[in-house]
Structure formats: C-alpha cells, structure tokens
Design an enzyme around this catalytic site. Structure first.
Site, PDB file in Angstrom:
ATOM      1  CG  ASN A  85      33.212  33.304  39.846  1.00 48.18           C
ATOM      2  OD1 ASN A  85      33.471  33.665  40.983  1.00 48.18           O
ATOM      3  ND2 ASN A  85      32.002  33.409  39.327  1.00 48.18           N
ATOM      4  CG  HIS A  89      34.595  30.282  34.916  1.00 50.28           C
ATOM      5  ND1 HIS A  89      33.748  29.548  35.704  1.00 50.28           N
ATOM      6  CD2 HIS A  89      33.886  31.390  34.590  1.00 50.28           C
ATOM      7  CE1 HIS A  89      32.595  30.170  35.832  1.00 50.28           C
ATOM      8  NE2 HIS A  89      32.657  31.288  35.156  1.00 50.28           N
ATOM      9  CB  CYS A 110      38.439  26.135  28.704  1.00 47.64           C
ATOM     10  SG  CYS A 110      37.902  27.710  28.005  1.00 47.64           S
TER      11      CYS A 110
END
Length: 415
Positions: free
Chosen positions: A312, A314, A349
C-alpha cells in the site's frame, strides 16, 4: 506371483510332444496336420492359415510344423534360430523396474513410522479456521534469524507473526481482494486498513526451535472500527506467551484520509465478528506527548528504506516499533525485557520522511537498575517538522524474571 507373470509375458511356454516323431499334435478338440496348411476346429469349423515357421531344432530335438504351405502373397520369413527366440531384454528390464518402483511407492505410502507426542500437524502450513468459523489458527517455528542477543525471539518477530496470521485469516475466509488485506468491496472503493492502536502483553518470549500457535479473530470496535485480537501459545505445553489487541480503521488509498466503513464492506466482514471482550484489557491512561525538554533520549536521522514499505506504499506498522525502541537506553535493553507495549498510530510516513525517536524513562530512572524492578518508558516517533507519527508507552521487567500475566481465553466454541 508378480515375477511369474512378468516372466511368462516374455518366455512363452513351448509344448513338446513326448514322441518327437509324431506326425500330429492335438489341442483340445481340434487337430494340426503336419502335412497341410490348415487347422480345423470341430466346434465352428474355423480355418486358420499358418504364416510362420517354428525353429527346426531346439537343443537337438526336432520341433515345429514341417511342410507348412504359406500364402503366396506373404514373404517367407528367414528360418528362426535359437538367438531369434531370446526375449527383448530391454523390455524385460523396463517391466522389472516398473514393478519395483510401484512396490517402493506403496511401501513409502504406508504410515509405518510411529508418531511421537511432540510431532505437530500443520507446523508450517497456512493455518485453518477453527472455533465455529470465527478463529483462525496458524503455527510458526521460531527460526535462528528471528532471535536476538538474548537468544529469544524479538518483539518484531512476534509482531510479524501477528500480521501474517491476520492476512492469512482474510485469505482463508475468502475475503481477500487484490489489496493488502482488503476485501473485494474495499478494493472497489479504494479503501485499505490502517492500525490505529495496538496493545501487546508478552508473558514469555519463545526461543529458537520453539513452535508457537497463533489464534486470531475480529470484532466490532465502535461504529467505524474493527478490533483484532491475537493469542500466542506454546504448541508443546499450551502456555500463553503473548496476547495482543488492536483497533483498525479504513483509509482511502488515493486521498490518504480516514473513511467510514461502507455498508457493503460491513456486510462482508460482520459475519466473522466474534462477540467477545478484548483479550487485552483496554488501557485508558493517556499517552504522554514528549518534546525536546521532556525526553531523556533522542535518536535522529531515521529514514525508511524501500524494503520498509508494504504494497500500500506506506511503512509497515512493525517497522514503527523498531524505530520507537531505537531511542530506548542501552542499559535497560541489557538488563530488562519488554513486557507490555501500547502504541497509538497518529499518521503514516512515506519513503522520503526523516524521523526522530524520543524516549523518557519513568521517575525511577536508570541510575540503579539492580533495584529498579519494573521500568516504564514513554515514547514518541515524529517527523523532523514535529508532526507526530506514533505515541507509545512500554513497561520492562528484569530479565529471567517469572512474571506471567493473566492467561487469555479465545472466544468460546469447539475447535
């Protein structure tokens, strides 16, 4: 019996008359006339033309049919000798090989080895659904590369096992779409799961060679959340090793904003909800926000690598745990082990982020670890600009201490 059948297939029996000079040989009710070329059957009067010659002599004895008249349209074969009647040895060898291979296969299929009590079923498989279809169970063997300096599995190893069972649960239940743990309806709406809170209690860390059994199940958490629980036990003794409870929410994969659970998605997942309380009691204490003044230890310059990203795009939530503990003081790591952990995930992040890890030790401090007993720490993982990524609280107990918590129970039902 098998050898006899194979031999008879390649060595046809030759019947010799007791009187070598006999002019006729009888087979049943029919007769063979050595001077002619036709065989007469008394039953149906069938006529068979002979088109082959038998060898004239075998071991000095005259055998066969003499004066057999062949059809004009057939070429007379060369006289057969003793060499010509030898069997095809390659075919015979192939038949014997086939027989031995079949016998070996049948022997290997026999479950003749005695089962030891510690032999486990499905030790390395993808697990199975148990407890009336609500609990997923999978076993893991602790590998040598999963243990740390203490010769026990690291907290990251345990967390990876929890994540693996969660995904396999979705897959085994038939709810896995083309996303990372997303259902088909979630994929249609570009939704993904993100963890909001995680609570972990470690009673004992497994070591190299141990086989652990991980049970996981899901339940409702408020109106727009899903709770997932885990129970990790020693396969051999049944001892509870780890308990964990987490809360997950949905996020739009494109906008990266949180989303409510659509009705279509709720219809997919609600049939698998277990009606049971969290396996780890909710810790209602507020997590402390640290800054440069309140933190005792700060580690800067933490950056994610490409391998830290999941499908995904991330950072994997297990990676955050490693970053949080980067600022934990070395004396605590050497003398204590992590017993409980509470994490709140504030935001994600990306691969270009630069992070800082902050840790504050409880008032007892680390000046006298021999008498410190249990130690509590507060943590913060943030971006360089100050944006919070994760808040956390950890508790540490002296190593080699016997400090087992409450034995957790999985939802009621039959395995």
């Amino acid at each position: 019996m098998v050898a006899t059948a194979a031999t008879s297939a390649f060595f046809p029996a030759i019947s010799l008359s007791s009187d070598a000079g006999s002019k006729s040989t009888k087979f049943g009710s029919g007769s063979v006339n050595p001077g002619g070329s036709r065989l007469k059957s008394s039953s149906r009067g069938l006529q068979v033309k002979a088109n082959a010659q038998a060898p004239s002599k075998i071991n000095g004895t005259s055998v066969g049919l003499e004066g057999v008249k062949l059809d004009d349209d057939l070429t007379s074969p060369p006289p057969r000798t003793f060499i010509n009647v030898l069997p095809d040895w390659s075919m015979l060898l192939a038949a014997i090989t086939t027989i031995f291979l079949a016998a070996e296969k049948q022997w290997m299929m026999l479950d003749w080895k005695p089962r030891r009590p510690d032999m486990l079923i499905d030790s390395f498989g993808l697990g199975r659904i148990v407890q009336d279809g609500l609990v997923f169970r999978q076993n893991f063997s602790i590998r040598s590369y999963e243990i740390g300096a203490d010769r026990t599995a690291s907290i990251e190893t345990l967390m990876n096992h929890l994540q693996e069972t969660a995904l396999n649960h979705v897959k085994t239940a038939g709810l896995l779409g083309d996303g990372f743990g997303s259902t088909p309806e979630m994929c249609k709406k570009n939704l993904i799961w993100v963890v909001a809170k995680m609570q972990v209690v470690v009673d004992r860390y497994p070591t190299w060679g141990d086989v652990v059994q991980v049970d996981t199940w899901v339940g409702a958490s408020g109106k727009n959340g899903m709770r997932r629980d885990w129970l990790v036990r020693d396969c051999k003794t049944g001892e509870t090793l780890t308990r964990a409870s987490s809360v997950w929410v949905m996020m739009n994969k494109q906008t990266r904003k949180l989303s409510k659970i659509p009705g279509e998605v709720r219809g997919e997942i609600e049939p698998y909800f277990a009606n049971s309380p969290p396996i780890v009691e909710e810790d209602g204490r507020k997590l402390t926000k640290l800054d440069d003044d309140s933190a005792d230890y700060i580690r800067t310059g933490l950056t994610p690598r490409w391998s830290d990203l999941d499908v995904n795009q991330h950072v994997n939530n297990v990676k955050y745990i490693g970053w949080v503990l980067e600022s934990a003081p070395l004396p605590i790591l050497e003398s204590h082990e992590l017993s409980t952990m509470t994490l709140e995930y504030r935001r994600e992040c990306g691969r270009d982020s630069v992070l800082q890890s902050l840790t504050a030790v409880s008032s007892a401090g680390i000046s006298n670890l021999a008498d410190a007993g249990d130690i509590e720490c507060h943590h913060l993982l943030r971006l360089e600009n100050g944006a919070e990524i994760v808040r956390g609280r950890t508790e540490w107990r002296p190593k080699h201490a016997t400090n087992f918590g409450m034995v957790g129970q999985i939802p009621a039902g039959n395995t």
